[in-house]
Design an enzyme around this catalytic site. Structure first.
Site, short mmCIF file in Angstrom:
data_model
loop_
_atom_site.label_atom_id
_atom_site.label_comp_id
_atom_site.label_asym_id
_atom_site.label_seq_id
_atom_site.Cartn_x
_atom_site.Cartn_y
_atom_site.Cartn_z
N GLY A 1 0.82 -1.21 0.00
CA GLY A 1 0.00 0.00 0.00
C GLY A 1 0.85 1.26 0.00
N MET B 1 1.92 1.17 16.28
CA MET B 1 3.37 1.05 16.20
C MET B 1 4.10 2.18 16.94
SD MET B 1 4.32 -1.62 14.41
CE MET B 1 3.42 -2.88 13.50
N HIS C 1 -9.93 10.49 15.60
CA HIS C 1 -9.15 10.31 14.38
C HIS C 1 -9.74 11.13 13.25
CE1 HIS C 1 -7.65 6.81 16.61
NE2 HIS C 1 -6.62 6.82 15.78
N HIS C 2 -9.04 11.17 12.14
CA HIS C 2 -9.46 11.91 10.95
C HIS C 2 -10.80 11.40 10.43
CE1 HIS C 2 -8.18 8.41 8.56
NE2 HIS C 2 -7.18 8.35 9.42
N LYS D 1 -11.31 7.75 8.64
CA LYS D 1 -11.07 6.46 9.30
C LYS D 1 -12.34 5.62 9.26
CE LYS D 1 -9.18 4.32 13.51
NZ LYS D 1 -8.29 3.44 12.72
#
Length: 267
Positions: A8, A125, A155-156, A159
């Site tokens: 991706g 992560m 979140h944006h 999402k």
């Protein structure tokens, strides 16, 4: 140099992975993939990421991308297991940052690891978020279930899943500390005349808007005081840098299924 493939590569996260790999003193970009029909196929992955020529063309041919690779980083929202199977068959270590894996997909990753694969799969992560997991565990253990717990995440507006995988993991951390059950004890939002908050629930609330990369808060509240633990990500680079650390960890690790707590030595 650790020859690394980005799955991706033209997506928002993929571009930051490409950029960080190109700046890394230990990793080199050896492959980049996108879905069949992507308008970015055939384009240079580095130029797409806006960080200069990488001399690696984006392809939909996974087998071709895996040629000569040591590791794969995958934040894609679909095809995770199929990609992992192909990468493992080539002897690659695999880092998975996808948050919405199904239980059966997680079970397959564990089975692949039992059969010799080296995999890091994590809800998040970010080094800071993984420290937050540890701090929330300590707070839950010390404060105990007398405290009300509410979790918020933002979140944006693009999402697709809610709550975020990170928020789910935060709730799981509290449940593990208190021997509660996520499916039974987490309450997703409130609406209408729902009555007073019970003592045996964890509130979960998802917010969406703008270009927010990721905010997470865990609130411990009791009469007289409130403890709040919060992490805010302002750049996707925080996730990319964590993924690169996971690759460096895996190339030296024994076969197994790991998470970022293992990578960072927080267990």
């Amino acid at each position: 140099m650790i020859q690394t493939v980005v799955i991706g590569a033209a997506g928002r996260m993929g571009r930051r992975l490409v950029a960080n790999i190109m700046e890394s003193p230990t990793l080199a970009l050896s492959g980049a993939t996108e879905y069949a029909g992507s308008p970015f196929l055939g384009q240079d992955a580095g130029l797409v990421a806006g960080c200069g020529e990488a001399k690696v063309k984006i392809t939909a041919d996974l087998d071709k991308a895996l040629e000569g690779a040591d590791a794969v980083i995958n934040f894609a929202t679909s095809g995770v297991i199929e990609t992992t199977r192909a990468a493992v068959a080539k002897g690659c270590a695999v880092v998975i940052g996808t948050t919405a894996l199904k239980p059966e997909e997680k079970a397959e990753l564990a089975e692949l690891a039992k059969n010799g694969a080296r995999i890091v799969s994590a809800y998040n992560m970010s080094v800071g978020v993984n420290l937050l997991f540890k701090l929330v565990k300590e707070a839950a253990t010390i404060l105990g279930p007398a405290y009300d717990v509410e979790i918020t995440e933002m979140h944006h507006n693009q999402k697709k899943d809610a709550p975020s995988g990170t928020a789910v993991r935060l709730a799981e951390v509290v449940c593990e500390a208190w021997n509660w059950d996520y499916d039974k004890d987490v309450r997703h939002g409130r609406e209408g005349l729902v009555g007073a908050r019970t003592k045996h629930e964890i509130g979960m609330h998802s917010l969406r808007g703008g270009d927010v990369v990721g905010d997470h808060s865990v609130i411990f509240a009791i009469n007289g005081e409130r403890v709040e633990l919060t992490h805010k990500a302002s750049s996707r680079d925080t996730f990319a840098k964590g993924a690169l650390r996971a690759v460096e960890f895996l190339v030296k690790a024994q076969p197994g299924l790991y998470d970022m707590q293992d990578v960072l030595g927080l267990k």
